[in-house]
Design a protein around this motif. Sequence first.
Motif, short mmCIF file in Angstrom:
data_model
loop_
_atom_site.label_atom_id
_atom_site.label_comp_id
_atom_site.label_asym_id
_atom_site.label_seq_id
_atom_site.Cartn_x
_atom_site.Cartn_y
_atom_site.Cartn_z
N ARG A 198 58.39 81.15 -0.11
CA ARG A 198 58.55 80.92 1.40
C ARG A 198 57.25 81.35 1.96
O ARG A 198 56.63 80.59 2.72
N VAL A 199 56.84 82.45 1.20
CA VAL A 199 55.17 83.08 2.07
C VAL A 199 54.36 82.00 1.59
O VAL A 199 53.38 81.68 2.72
N GLY A 200 54.39 81.22 0.36
CA GLY A 200 53.18 80.34 -0.16
C GLY A 200 53.44 79.22 0.96
O GLY A 200 52.54 78.45 1.40
N GLU A 201 54.57 78.74 1.27
CA GLU A 201 54.73 77.37 2.14
C GLU A 201 54.27 77.70 3.51
O GLU A 201 53.63 76.83 4.07
N VAL A 202 54.44 79.02 4.04
CA VAL A 202 53.92 79.35 5.45
C VAL A 202 52.32 79.16 5.42
O VAL A 202 51.59 78.86 6.37
N ILE A 203 51.66 79.98 4.34
CA ILE A 203 50.33 79.96 4.35
C ILE A 203 50.00 78.59 4.03
O ILE A 203 48.75 78.09 4.73
N ASP A 204 50.45 77.86 3.31
CA ASP A 204 49.66 76.23 2.97
C ASP A 204 50.04 75.55 4.04
O ASP A 204 49.03 74.77 4.65
N ARG A 205 50.99 75.76 4.93
CA ARG A 205 51.06 74.62 6.02
C ARG A 205 50.30 75.13 7.10
O ARG A 205 49.39 74.34 7.58
N PHE A 206 49.89 76.39 7.36
CA PHE A 206 48.89 76.97 8.14
C PHE A 206 47.51 76.27 7.69
O PHE A 206 46.60 75.92 8.66
N ASP A 207 47.31 76.42 6.51
CA ASP A 207 46.04 76.00 6.06
C ASP A 207 45.79 74.49 6.10
O ASP A 207 44.74 74.17 6.58
N ARG A 208 46.61 73.87 5.87
CA ARG A 208 46.83 72.37 5.89
C ARG A 208 46.44 72.13 7.54
O ARG A 208 45.86 70.81 7.65
N GLU A 209 46.79 72.83 8.40
CA GLU A 209 46.55 72.37 9.78
C GLU A 209 45.29 73.03 10.11
O GLU A 209 44.67 72.10 11.19
N TRP A 210 45.02 74.02 9.74
CA TRP A 210 43.50 74.72 10.57
C TRP A 210 42.44 74.75 9.82
O TRP A 210 41.39 75.17 10.35
N SER A 211 42.35 74.62 8.35
CA SER A 211 41.22 74.88 7.83
C SER A 211 40.28 73.95 8.10
O SER A 211 40.55 72.89 7.72
N ARG A 212 38.83 74.23 8.59
CA ARG A 212 37.76 73.26 8.22
C ARG A 212 37.24 73.29 7.19
O ARG A 212 36.26 72.38 6.96
N GLY B 205 44.89 86.65 11.91
CA GLY B 205 45.89 87.48 12.47
C GLY B 205 47.11 86.89 12.95
O GLY B 205 48.23 87.17 12.46
N ARG B 206 47.15 85.71 13.07
CA ARG B 206 48.37 84.86 13.46
C ARG B 206 49.05 84.66 12.20
O ARG B 206 50.33 84.80 12.20
N LEU B 207 48.25 84.21 11.35
CA LEU B 207 49.06 83.88 9.89
C LEU B 207 49.64 85.34 9.51
O LEU B 207 50.76 84.96 8.89
N VAL B 208 49.00 86.25 9.34
CA VAL B 208 49.70 87.41 9.05
C VAL B 208 50.97 87.67 9.90
O VAL B 208 51.91 88.09 9.38
N ASP B 209 51.11 87.54 11.11
CA ASP B 209 52.16 87.45 11.63
C ASP B 209 53.30 86.54 11.29
O ASP B 209 54.55 87.04 11.29
N LEU B 210 52.90 85.43 10.81
CA LEU B 210 53.76 84.23 10.67
C LEU B 210 54.33 84.69 9.23
O LEU B 210 55.67 84.56 9.03
N VAL B 211 53.56 85.56 8.16
CA VAL B 211 53.95 85.72 7.14
C VAL B 211 54.96 86.90 7.31
O VAL B 211 56.03 87.05 6.68
N GLN B 212 54.65 87.85 8.05
CA GLN B 212 55.74 89.01 8.37
C GLN B 212 56.95 88.51 8.76
O GLN B 212 57.99 88.93 8.57
N ARG B 213 56.82 87.66 9.72
CA ARG B 213 58.07 86.83 10.41
C ARG B 213 58.83 86.29 9.35
O ARG B 213 60.18 86.23 9.10
N ASP C 5 51.10 92.91 17.71
CA ASP C 5 51.05 92.00 16.79
C ASP C 5 49.42 91.86 16.20
O ASP C 5 48.56 91.90 16.77
N ALA C 6 49.35 90.84 15.04
CA ALA C 6 48.08 90.87 14.64
C ALA C 6 47.18 89.76 15.22
O ALA C 6 45.94 89.92 15.20
N MET C 7 47.97 88.79 15.78
CA MET C 7 46.94 87.86 16.49
C MET C 7 46.22 88.31 17.66
O MET C 7 44.94 88.22 17.78
#
Length: 284
Positions: free
Chosen positions: A28-42, A139-147, A233-235
Amino acid sequence: MTLWRFDAIGTRWEIESERVLTDHERARVGEVIDRFDREWSRFRSDSVVSSLAAGGSAALPVDAAAMLDAYRELSDATAGAVNPLVGRSLAALGYDASLSLVASDAEPAPDDWPSILGWRERLTLAEPAIIDVGALGKGRLVDLVQRELADVPGGLVVDASGDLAVRGRELRVGLEHPYDSARAIGVATIRDQALCASAVNRRVWGDGLHHVLDARTGLPVLTWAATWAIAPDAMHADAVATALFFDGGTRLAAEWGVEWVRMSTDGRTQRSAGCPVELFTTAS
């Protein structure tokens, strides 16, 4: 406490929990990080950010409103020094998608970015630009992983190399000296809070070249060497850690209720009045 270490989004992560996380929880953690990366990584050619580099629109990412609303406040507080369209400025200095690390002339980011970037019904760019949410995105991603791990019982620490969030326990964190990683300038004590740091000795690739840019000039900052911010929060902690490199950062921190420390390039330190940090240096 048990510790899970892994690499993601170009950095080392550590998640400390009172029991070993299950394979399902880790997935689940991996899915959260991958989704965020697929959206926001340049740095990914298949990301939403990359797909918009020439302009256009895309489905609105889940986190767009939270992050870009905060960016508007950041930009207003710092008189435009912090800007989510700074990606092209970073690329011009060599911190590009291919990490060429070959600098060309500095390129300021568009100062009218809210008229170019839209984030209400869809994520849109009215002209070619590169979105970079680095001022608060990790920071936002840290919050999402913690959530995502909210159902894991007991204390929890999510640490993404400089951006961390603590739940259910007290943690003492050393504040690394920006010019000597073997030293600390102080120790912060936090509980049920996030602590985020930023420094000019991270992501350095040439003489005077680092990732903390003034969007108005497209050039790296010169006055402050390192910042630390503590928030619920981290964000918001990450955002203030960025804002503290500029005039207006301390005012934004006060408005958001964020405590902070910063160190100048000549070794002086400043701190907010209520910051839960024991400094080993004399504050100026």
